[in-house]
Write a protein that holds these residues in place. Structure first.
Motif, short mmCIF file in Angstrom:
data_model
loop_
_atom_site.label_atom_id
_atom_site.label_comp_id
_atom_site.label_asym_id
_atom_site.label_seq_id
_atom_site.Cartn_x
_atom_site.Cartn_y
_atom_site.Cartn_z
N MET A 189 -3.09 0.47 3.36
CA MET A 189 -4.14 0.12 4.30
C MET A 189 -5.45 -0.16 3.59
N LEU A 190 -5.65 0.46 2.45
CA LEU A 190 -6.85 0.21 1.67
C LEU A 190 -6.95 -1.27 1.29
N GLU A 191 -5.82 -1.87 0.91
CA GLU A 191 -5.81 -3.29 0.57
C GLU A 191 -6.18 -4.15 1.78
N VAL A 192 -5.64 -3.79 2.95
CA VAL A 192 -5.91 -4.56 4.17
C VAL A 192 -7.39 -4.48 4.54
N VAL A 193 -7.94 -3.27 4.55
CA VAL A 193 -9.33 -3.10 4.96
C VAL A 193 -10.27 -3.76 3.96
N ALA A 194 -9.98 -3.65 2.68
CA ALA A 194 -10.82 -4.29 1.67
C ALA A 194 -10.86 -5.80 1.89
N ASP A 195 -9.71 -6.39 2.19
CA ASP A 195 -9.68 -7.83 2.47
C ASP A 195 -10.48 -8.17 3.72
N ASN A 196 -10.36 -7.34 4.75
CA ASN A 196 -11.14 -7.58 5.98
C ASN A 196 -12.64 -7.50 5.72
N ILE A 197 -13.04 -6.55 4.90
CA ILE A 197 -14.46 -6.41 4.58
C ILE A 197 -14.96 -7.64 3.83
N LEU A 241 -15.49 -5.22 15.90
CA LEU A 241 -14.97 -6.15 14.90
C LEU A 241 -13.56 -5.78 14.46
N GLY A 242 -13.28 -4.50 14.36
CA GLY A 242 -11.93 -4.09 13.99
C GLY A 242 -11.63 -4.27 12.51
N LEU A 243 -12.51 -3.78 11.65
CA LEU A 243 -12.26 -3.91 10.21
C LEU A 243 -11.06 -3.10 9.76
N GLY A 244 -10.62 -2.15 10.58
CA GLY A 244 -9.44 -1.37 10.26
C GLY A 244 -8.18 -1.88 10.91
N ASP A 245 -8.24 -3.07 11.53
CA ASP A 245 -7.05 -3.66 12.13
C ASP A 245 -6.16 -4.28 11.05
N ALA A 246 -4.90 -4.45 11.39
CA ALA A 246 -3.98 -5.12 10.46
C ALA A 246 -4.30 -6.60 10.34
N ALA A 247 -4.80 -7.20 11.43
CA ALA A 247 -5.15 -8.61 11.42
C ALA A 247 -6.58 -8.80 10.92
N THR A 275 -8.63 11.24 1.37
CA THR A 275 -9.61 11.75 2.32
C THR A 275 -10.47 10.59 2.80
N GLU A 276 -11.20 10.81 3.86
CA GLU A 276 -12.08 9.75 4.36
C GLU A 276 -13.10 9.35 3.31
N ALA A 277 -13.67 10.34 2.62
CA ALA A 277 -14.67 10.03 1.59
C ALA A 277 -14.06 9.24 0.45
N GLN A 278 -12.85 9.61 0.03
CA GLN A 278 -12.18 8.85 -1.03
C GLN A 278 -11.89 7.42 -0.61
N PHE A 279 -11.46 7.26 0.64
CA PHE A 279 -11.15 5.93 1.17
C PHE A 279 -12.41 5.07 1.18
N LEU A 280 -13.50 5.64 1.67
CA LEU A 280 -14.77 4.89 1.71
C LEU A 280 -15.27 4.58 0.30
N ALA A 281 -15.14 5.53 -0.60
CA ALA A 281 -15.59 5.30 -1.97
C ALA A 281 -14.81 4.17 -2.63
N GLU A 282 -13.51 4.11 -2.36
CA GLU A 282 -12.69 3.01 -2.89
C GLU A 282 -13.15 1.67 -2.34
N LEU A 283 -13.47 1.64 -1.04
CA LEU A 283 -13.92 0.40 -0.42
C LEU A 283 -15.26 -0.05 -1.01
#
Length: 300
Positions: free
Chosen positions: A144-152, A90-96, A180-188
């Motif tokens: 990137m957090l903003e981009v991934v959150a929107d994709n999710i 799916l590419g939830l971490g893609d820019a698009a 960190t990865e855990a912080q990034f996931l927690a934010e999401l």
């Protein structure tokens, strides 16, 4: 009259057999508990059917076609075994944004399988029409957090069931990482309400390859949002841990599973095995090792 009684008895027997399925006492889907599962692959479809203690299965969504499910998956569903579509592209971490066709496929898989949820990776997989061919780590920046959150959110809107996000194994990290990865996931999780699929084998991989503390990640992750857990085997080559999914689960990964279980009771734990498939007895033994690791956890 005798024929009617016999017919009624047969109907009751059939109903009881259907309710009992294959005789295995499985967690009720309504309870939110999945139990201990195994990744379904075409090469071991009969093995998955035969093993008596497989509570749920996970199927790679890109490998099935709704409306033309493999017979084995229909058999498992008929027994009441939950089947979770697991996306890898799916590419939830893609820019698009996620492609509508890929989202529609995931949604159709979930509906066809009557799945309790869908899982995907927090990964970058494509850009500019080119495929990376691998689940690459996402730059963990605020931007990137903003981009991934929107994709999710887009994915959640398109799916008929909850989405669980999996942490990935990596052999490199981005120099511009701010979290960190855990912080990034927690934010999401906080921003989108997405659930987590915690892969403890991937946490171990990142500890070996990148020096990131796996136990520290467990302490920082919002485990209250845990959907289920992955475990898998791999091997060390030239100082790099390769998450191959084709070897016995190392004790270090099972110890991480126990660490996780000491913090929270996971709804489900699933063994991934993708190649060099062992015997039925060997796979059953791996599931027993997983159960032992779960029960030895010192949960407060």
């Amino acid at each position: 009259m005798e024929e009617a009684v016999q017919a009624a008895a047969a109907a009751v027997g059939a109903a009881a057999a259907a309710e009992a399925g294959d005789g295995v006492r499985r967690p009720s889907p309504e309870s939110g508990k999945l139990g201990v599962g195994l990744g379904w692959r075409p090469e071991i479809d009969l093995t998955v059917e035969r093993l008596p203690d497989v509570d749920f299965v996970e199927v790679v969504a890109e490998n099935i076609r709704p409306g033309r499910l493999p017979e084995s998956l229909r058999v498992l569903r008929g027994r009441g075994v939950p089947v979770i579509p697991h996306g890898v592209g799916l590419g939830l971490g893609d820019a698009a944004p996620p492609e509508p066709a890929r989202l529609a496929h995931l949604a159709s898989c979930a509906q066809e399988l009557d799945s309790p949820l869908v899982s995907e990776h927090l990964a970058f997989v494509r850009a500019g029409g080119m495929e990376a061919g691998h689940l690459l780590p996402v730059p963990r920046t605020r931007e990137m957090l903003e981009v991934v959150a929107d994709n999710i959110r887009r994915a959640q809107d398109a799916l008929p069931v909850p989405l669980a996000l999996e942490n990935v194994a990596a052999i490199f990290g981005w120099p511009e990482d701010e979290l960190t990865e855990a912080q990034f996931l927690a934010e999401l999780v906080d921003r989108t309400g997405v659930q987590l699929l915690v892969d403890v084998a991937n946490l171990y991989t990142n500890q070996v390859n990148l020096g990131l503390s796996a136990v520290g990640a467990l302490d920082a992750l919002p485990l209250a949002s845990l959907a289920y857990v992955h475990v898998a085997g791999g091997h060390l080559h030239d100082g790099i841990w390769h998450d191959t999914h084709q070897e016995s689960v190392p004790e270090a990964v099972l110890e991480l599973l126990s660490e996780l279980c000491a913090r929270v009771e996971p709804p489900g734990v699933l063994l991934e095995w993708d190649d060099a498939y062992p015997s039925d007895a060997a796979l059953a033994g791996e599931l027993d090792r997983i159960r032992a690791a779960m029960t030895t956890a010192d949960r407060p």
